[in-house]
Design an enzyme around this catalytic site. Structure first.
Site, PDB file in Angstrom:
ATOM      1  N   TYR A  27     -93.282  17.758  13.637  1.00 26.89           N
ATOM      2  CA  TYR A  27     -93.000  19.186  13.438  1.00 26.89           C
ATOM      3  C   TYR A  27     -91.564  19.469  13.893  1.00 26.89           C
ATOM      4  CZ  TYR A  27     -98.042  19.617  12.754  1.00 26.89           C
ATOM      5  OH  TYR A  27     -99.317  19.467  12.290  1.00 26.89           O
ATOM      6  N   CYS A  36    -119.212   9.779  17.543  1.00 24.50           N
ATOM      7  CA  CYS A  36    -118.220   9.825  16.457  1.00 24.50           C
ATOM      8  C   CYS A  36    -118.008   8.408  15.914  1.00 24.50           C
ATOM      9  CB  CYS A  36    -116.904  10.382  16.992  1.00 24.50           C
ATOM     10  SG  CYS A  36    -115.544  10.224  15.829  1.00 24.50           S
ATOM     11  N   CYS A  75    -114.509   7.707  11.359  1.00 21.83           N
ATOM     12  CA  CYS A  75    -114.377   7.507   9.908  1.00 21.83           C
ATOM     13  C   CYS A  75    -113.210   8.318   9.351  1.00 21.83           C
ATOM     14  CB  CYS A  75    -115.674   7.907   9.208  1.00 21.83           C
ATOM     15  SG  CYS A  75    -115.983   9.690   9.280  1.00 21.83           S
ATOM     16  N   CYS A 123    -113.135  13.950   8.688  1.00 19.74           N
ATOM     17  CA  CYS A 123    -112.795  15.310   9.137  1.00 19.74           C
ATOM     18  C   CYS A 123    -111.293  15.560   9.066  1.00 19.74           C
ATOM     19  CB  CYS A 123    -113.302  15.557  10.553  1.00 19.74           C
ATOM     20  SG  CYS A 123    -112.777  14.312  11.730  1.00 19.74           S
TER      21      CYS A 123
HETATM   22  C1  LIG Z   1    -109.323  17.136  11.962  1.00 21.75           C
HETATM   23  C2  LIG Z   1    -108.198  16.917  12.919  1.00 21.75           C
HETATM   24  C3  LIG Z   1    -107.209  17.889  13.054  1.00 21.75           C
HETATM   25  C4  LIG Z   1    -106.159  17.708  13.954  1.00 21.75           C
HETATM   26  N1  LIG Z   1    -105.218  18.701  14.088  1.00 21.75           N
HETATM   27  C5  LIG Z   1    -104.253  18.579  15.015  1.00 21.75           C
HETATM   28  C6  LIG Z   1    -103.312  19.631  15.216  1.00 21.75           C
HETATM   29  O1  LIG Z   1    -103.338  20.664  14.532  1.00 21.75           O
HETATM   30  N2  LIG Z   1    -102.357  19.462  16.181  1.00 21.75           N
HETATM   31  C7  LIG Z   1    -102.313  18.333  16.948  1.00 21.75           C
HETATM   32  O2  LIG Z   1    -101.445  18.228  17.815  1.00 21.75           O
HETATM   33  N3  LIG Z   1    -103.184  17.315  16.779  1.00 21.75           N
HETATM   34  C8  LIG Z   1    -104.146  17.415  15.840  1.00 21.75           C
HETATM   35  N4  LIG Z   1    -105.036  16.375  15.655  1.00 21.75           N
HETATM   36  C9  LIG Z   1    -104.913  15.155  16.501  1.00 21.75           C
HETATM   37  C10 LIG Z   1    -105.814  15.308  17.730  1.00 21.75           C
HETATM   38  O3  LIG Z   1    -105.370  16.383  18.533  1.00 21.75           O
HETATM   39  C11 LIG Z   1    -105.880  14.038  18.616  1.00 21.75           C
HETATM   40  O4  LIG Z   1    -104.639  13.830  19.247  1.00 21.75           O
HETATM   41  C12 LIG Z   1    -106.254  12.770  17.867  1.00 21.75           C
HETATM   42  O5  LIG Z   1    -107.279  13.002  16.902  1.00 21.75           O
HETATM   43  C13 LIG Z   1    -106.730  11.680  18.827  1.00 21.75           C
HETATM   44  O6  LIG Z   1    -107.794  12.131  19.630  1.00 21.75           O
HETATM   45  P1  LIG Z   1    -109.348  11.774  19.307  1.00 21.75           P
HETATM   46  O7  LIG Z   1    -109.472  10.268  19.240  1.00 21.75           O
HETATM   47  O8  LIG Z   1    -110.110  12.369  20.458  1.00 21.75           O
HETATM   48  O9  LIG Z   1    -109.678  12.388  17.992  1.00 21.75           O
HETATM   49  C14 LIG Z   1    -106.086  16.519  14.734  1.00 21.75           C
HETATM   50  C15 LIG Z   1    -107.068  15.536  14.581  1.00 21.75           C
HETATM   51  C16 LIG Z   1    -108.111  15.720  13.688  1.00 21.75           C
HETATM   52  C17 LIG Z   1    -109.157  14.630  13.564  1.00 21.75           C
HETATM   53  S1  SF4 Z   2    -116.170  13.046  10.288  1.00 23.34           S
HETATM   54 FE1  SF4 Z   2    -114.782  13.093  12.059  1.00 23.34          FE
HETATM   55  S2  SF4 Z   2    -116.112  13.735  13.765  1.00 23.34           S
HETATM   56 FE2  SF4 Z   2    -117.463  13.051  12.117  1.00 23.34          FE
HETATM   57  S3  SF4 Z   2    -117.863  10.888  12.574  1.00 23.34           S
HETATM   58 FE3  SF4 Z   2    -116.115  10.957  11.139  1.00 23.34          FE
HETATM   59  S4  SF4 Z   2    -114.309  10.940  12.513  1.00 23.34           S
HETATM   60 FE4  SF4 Z   2    -116.079  11.493  13.781  1.00 23.34          FE
END
Ligand SMILES: Cc1cc2nc3c(=O)[nH]c(=O)nc-3n(C[C@H](O)[C@H](O)[C@H](O)COP(=O)(O)O)c2cc1C
Ligand code: SF4
Length: 271
Positions: free
Chosen positions: A49, A247, A250, A253
């Protein structure tokens, strides 16, 4: 700067007046958040960004006081932070999210990321969160499966389809899911800062999360997909009912709208 991105789009460099107006707009946005009752604000300086585009030597080739040297590339973020702090007061939580690694040639790497974190900590930011990747190296942010069919077949046409397919296939081994996949970047940053460090990136089991906190490698755990999968996940951990997120990584989302879990036919245990 006028550096073409991976899709061949070349942005127009901002004029000095636009930069000052944008800084003022960030400050106004933070002020609105405070007035609306939010507990704190986080400055998003990651993921490609605008603030990240100023920080990264890949996208910032300016020759004026906003680019070139490391100190100049930091100026935009610094002035936004200082403006927000001045307007919102010392007691209001102001956090920053930065990239620990861009995973792009010529982009921010771990050494500069640690230096940015050190600088922000010395200015008085309340916490640093370390993410990774930009939209050009997207899946380093949310590692796991690559929903190829969606990205290739729903979005691309003709020759572009083949290019995207080749790129996603080449990227697959690098972005394979591994629990706590951003920990090594967080470790480097943690050594440099006095404020708390927030760690996102593939935290899935209570055992790994507790280990990281107990060893002092991070001060807070940040979760995204586990909460999309099941917003009750932290409460279930607290009640001792689960030890692991269900989770599947995959990433459906990530590509479909709205951002809900598309695997709900495989329900979390308590549903
Ligand atoms: C559907 C989705 C939307 C996301 N939107 C943002 C966002 O708007 N801003 C951001 O900084 N990170 C965003 N992320 C990244 C997450 O904040 C996070 O850093 C990343 O998914 C790793 O964490 P996790 O393994 O717990 O998902 C998004 C991730 C997903 C899956
Ligand atoms: S759709 Fe997103 S929240 Fe659901 S199982 Fe896949 S990675 Fe996880």
């Amino acid at each position: 700067s006028a550096v073409p991105n991976l899709l061949g789009v070349t942005p127009a460099p901002m004029r000095a007046r636009q930069i000052q107006e944008t800084i003022a707009n960030y400050v106004r946005a933070a002020e609105r958040a405070q007035r609306a009752g939010f507990d704190g604000v986080q400055i998003h300086a990651a993921h490609g960004y605008l603030i990240h585009q100023f920080l990264s030597p890949r996208t910032n080739k300016r020759k004026d006081r906003w680019g070139g040297s490391f100190a100049n590339r930091l100026r935009f973020l610094t002035e936004i932070y200082q403006g927000i702090r001045e307007r919102l007061g010392g007691g209001y939580p102001v956090l920053v999210r930065i990239n620990g690694n861009d995973f792009l040639p010529g982009g921010l790497g771990p050494a500069e990321a640690a230096a940015i974190a050190r600088h922000m900590s010395s200015l008085g930011v309340d916490a640093v969160e370390t993410s990774a990747g930009t939209w050009e190296s997207h899946l380093h942010m949310s590692r796991g499966d690559i929903p190829r069919h969606y990205w290739i077949y729903a979005r691309a046409r003709g020759e572009e389809k083949e290019k995207i397919k080749a790129r996603l296939t080449a990227m697959a081994p690098e972005v394979r899911f591994k629990e706590a996949y951003l920990l090594e970047y967080a470790r480097q940053i943690k050594k440099e800062i006095r404020c708390p460090l927030i760690l996102p990136g593939g935290l899935r089991t209570v055992k790994v999360m507790e280990g990281i906190l107990e060893r002092g490698e991070a001060d807070f755990i940040s979760l995204c997909r586990p909460l999309i999968r099941d917003p009750e996940f932290p409460n279930l951990i607290r009640r001792g009912l689960v030890k692991k997120s269900s989770c599947l990584n995959c990433n459906l989302c990530l590509v479909d709208k709205p951002p809900v879990c598309y695997q709900m036919r495989l329900r979390p245990p308590h549903f």
